[in-house]
Design a protein around this motif. Structure first.
Motif, PDB file in Angstrom:
ATOM      1  N   ASP A 166       0.835  -1.201   0.000  1.00  0.00           N
ATOM      2  CA  ASP A 166       0.000   0.000   0.000  1.00  0.00           C
ATOM      3  C   ASP A 166       0.877   1.260   0.000  1.00  0.00           C
ATOM      4  OD1 ASP A 166      -2.321  -1.512  -0.001  1.00  0.00           O
ATOM      5  OD2 ASP A 166      -2.613  -1.362   2.174  1.00  0.00           O
ATOM      6  N   LEU A 167       1.923   1.243   0.807  1.00  0.00           N
ATOM      7  CA  LEU A 167       2.844   2.379   0.844  1.00  0.00           C
ATOM      8  C   LEU A 167       3.558   2.542  -0.496  1.00  0.00           C
ATOM      9  CD1 LEU A 167       4.240   4.633   2.455  1.00  0.00           C
ATOM     10  CD2 LEU A 167       5.897   2.903   3.240  1.00  0.00           C
ATOM     11  N   GLY A 168       3.970   1.441  -1.089  1.00  0.00           N
ATOM     12  CA  GLY A 168       4.633   1.473  -2.384  1.00  0.00           C
ATOM     13  C   GLY A 168       3.722   1.988  -3.482  1.00  0.00           C
ATOM     14  N   ARG A 169       2.460   1.602  -3.417  1.00  0.00           N
ATOM     15  CA  ARG A 169       1.505   2.089  -4.421  1.00  0.00           C
ATOM     16  C   ARG A 169       1.338   3.599  -4.307  1.00  0.00           C
ATOM     17  NH1 ARG A 169      -1.772   0.327  -8.125  1.00  0.00           N
ATOM     18  NH2 ARG A 169      -3.606   1.551  -8.652  1.00  0.00           N
ATOM     19  N   ALA A 170       1.246   4.111  -3.090  1.00  0.00           N
ATOM     20  CA  ALA A 170       1.134   5.560  -2.896  1.00  0.00           C
ATOM     21  C   ALA A 170       2.377   6.261  -3.444  1.00  0.00           C
ATOM     22  CB  ALA A 170       0.932   5.882  -1.419  1.00  0.00           C
ATOM     23  N   ALA A 171       3.542   5.695  -3.166  1.00  0.00           N
ATOM     24  CA  ALA A 171       4.789   6.282  -3.671  1.00  0.00           C
ATOM     25  C   ALA A 171       4.823   6.248  -5.193  1.00  0.00           C
ATOM     26  CB  ALA A 171       5.987   5.530  -3.093  1.00  0.00           C
ATOM     27  N   ALA A 172       4.405   5.140  -5.784  1.00  0.00           N
ATOM     28  CA  ALA A 172       4.402   5.016  -7.251  1.00  0.00           C
ATOM     29  C   ALA A 172       3.410   5.992  -7.882  1.00  0.00           C
ATOM     30  CB  ALA A 172       4.078   3.578  -7.662  1.00  0.00           C
ATOM     31  N   GLU A 173       2.257   6.155  -7.262  1.00  0.00           N
ATOM     32  CA  GLU A 173       1.275   7.105  -7.784  1.00  0.00           C
ATOM     33  C   GLU A 173       1.863   8.516  -7.809  1.00  0.00           C
ATOM     34  OE1 GLU A 173      -2.037   6.448  -5.180  1.00  0.00           O
ATOM     35  OE2 GLU A 173      -2.798   4.766  -6.364  1.00  0.00           O
ATOM     36  N   HIS A 174       2.516   8.907  -6.732  1.00  0.00           N
ATOM     37  CA  HIS A 174       3.117  10.236  -6.662  1.00  0.00           C
ATOM     38  C   HIS A 174       4.272  10.377  -7.651  1.00  0.00           C
ATOM     39  CE1 HIS A 174       0.779  11.825  -3.343  1.00  0.00           C
ATOM     40  NE2 HIS A 174       0.960  10.694  -2.689  1.00  0.00           N
ATOM     41  N   ALA A 175       5.110   9.349  -7.729  1.00  0.00           N
ATOM     42  CA  ALA A 175       6.251   9.393  -8.648  1.00  0.00           C
ATOM     43  C   ALA A 175       5.779   9.502 -10.097  1.00  0.00           C
ATOM     44  CB  ALA A 175       7.132   8.151  -8.468  1.00  0.00           C
ATOM     45  N   GLN A 176       4.772   8.710 -10.452  1.00  0.00           N
ATOM     46  CA  GLN A 176       4.281   8.731 -11.825  1.00  0.00           C
ATOM     47  C   GLN A 176       3.558  10.037 -12.142  1.00  0.00           C
ATOM     48  OE1 GLN A 176       2.417   5.064 -13.123  1.00  0.00           O
ATOM     49  NE2 GLN A 176       3.955   3.832 -12.081  1.00  0.00           N
ATOM     50  N   ALA A 177       2.849  10.592 -11.167  1.00  0.00           N
ATOM     51  CA  ALA A 177       2.194  11.886 -11.385  1.00  0.00           C
ATOM     52  C   ALA A 177       3.236  12.982 -11.574  1.00  0.00           C
ATOM     53  CB  ALA A 177       1.268  12.221 -10.213  1.00  0.00           C
ATOM     54  N   CYS A 178       4.259  12.976 -10.769  1.00  0.00           N
ATOM     55  CA  CYS A 178       5.332  13.965 -10.887  1.00  0.00           C
ATOM     56  C   CYS A 178       6.017  13.852 -12.239  1.00  0.00           C
ATOM     57  CB  CYS A 178       6.328  13.782  -9.751  1.00  0.00           C
ATOM     58  SG  CYS A 178       7.633  15.001  -9.730  1.00  0.00           S
ATOM     59  N   TYR A 179       6.305  12.648 -12.658  1.00  0.00           N
ATOM     60  CA  TYR A 179       6.932  12.417 -13.959  1.00  0.00           C
ATOM     61  C   TYR A 179       6.058  12.962 -15.092  1.00  0.00           C
ATOM     62  CZ  TYR A 179       8.993  10.041 -17.943  1.00  0.00           C
ATOM     63  OH  TYR A 179       9.557   9.785 -19.163  1.00  0.00           O
ATOM     64  N   THR A 180       4.763  12.674 -15.010  1.00  0.00           N
ATOM     65  CA  THR A 180       3.836  13.156 -16.047  1.00  0.00           C
ATOM     66  C   THR A 180       3.820  14.683 -16.098  1.00  0.00           C
ATOM     67  OG1 THR A 180       2.457  11.176 -15.832  1.00  0.00           O
ATOM     68  CG2 THR A 180       1.425  13.128 -16.804  1.00  0.00           C
ATOM     69  N   ILE A 181       3.764  15.324 -14.957  1.00  0.00           N
ATOM     70  CA  ILE A 181       3.760  16.791 -14.904  1.00  0.00           C
ATOM     71  C   ILE A 181       5.029  17.367 -15.489  1.00  0.00           C
ATOM     72  CG2 ILE A 181       3.835  18.766 -13.328  1.00  0.00           C
ATOM     73  CD1 ILE A 181       1.948  17.067 -11.472  1.00  0.00           C
ATOM     74  N   LEU A 182       6.165  16.802 -15.100  1.00  0.00           N
ATOM     75  CA  LEU A 182       7.458  17.357 -15.529  1.00  0.00           C
ATOM     76  C   LEU A 182       7.784  17.077 -16.983  1.00  0.00           C
ATOM     77  CD1 LEU A 182       9.569  16.622 -12.342  1.00  0.00           C
ATOM     78  CD2 LEU A 182       8.627  18.818 -13.077  1.00  0.00           C
ATOM     79  N   THR A 183       7.146  16.068 -17.566  1.00  0.00           N
ATOM     80  CA  THR A 183       7.462  15.739 -18.957  1.00  0.00           C
ATOM     81  C   THR A 183       6.376  16.175 -19.936  1.00  0.00           C
ATOM     82  OG1 THR A 183       6.560  13.512 -18.702  1.00  0.00           O
ATOM     83  CG2 THR A 183       8.943  13.790 -18.345  1.00  0.00           C
ATOM     84  N   SER A 184       5.304  16.760 -19.425  1.00  0.00           N
ATOM     85  CA  SER A 184       4.242  17.195 -20.341  1.00  0.00           C
ATOM     86  C   SER A 184       4.647  18.487 -21.038  1.00  0.00           C
ATOM     87  CB  SER A 184       2.921  17.366 -19.599  1.00  0.00           C
ATOM     88  OG  SER A 184       3.042  18.398 -18.644  1.00  0.00           O
TER      89      SER A 184
END
Length: 77
Positions: A58-76
């Motif tokens: 559950d903790l890893g999923r939260a971290a992955a969600e944040h990491a992937q959202a950050c990546y999407t924002i920074l690469t859009s």
């Protein structure tokens, strides 16, 4: 500045498919040492279920969600 160890862990989080909880990853023994070490650190932190990857906790999923959202924002565009 981010340490390379943290960057390696973030890169692994980006590989998880967040559309399902039934899909994990497997890090093979032939992978780069930095990748193997990153997954082992993530296991020790309680982010993944196995020392060679496995499923996100559950903790890893939260971290992955944040990491992937950050990546999407920074690469859009």
């Amino acid at each position: 500045m981010l340490k390379q160890e943290l960057v390696d862990e973030l890169n692994i989080l980006l590989h998880y498919n967040l559309t399902t909880t039934l899909e994990g990853i497997k890090i093979h023994k032939s992978a780069d040492a930095s990748v193997i070490e990153a997954v082992e650190r993530m296991f020790d932190k309680g982010l993944v279920t196995r020392h060679d990857g496995g499923y996100l906790t559950d903790l890893g999923r939260a971290a992955a969600e944040h990491a992937q959202a950050c990546y999407t924002i920074l690469t859009s565009g």
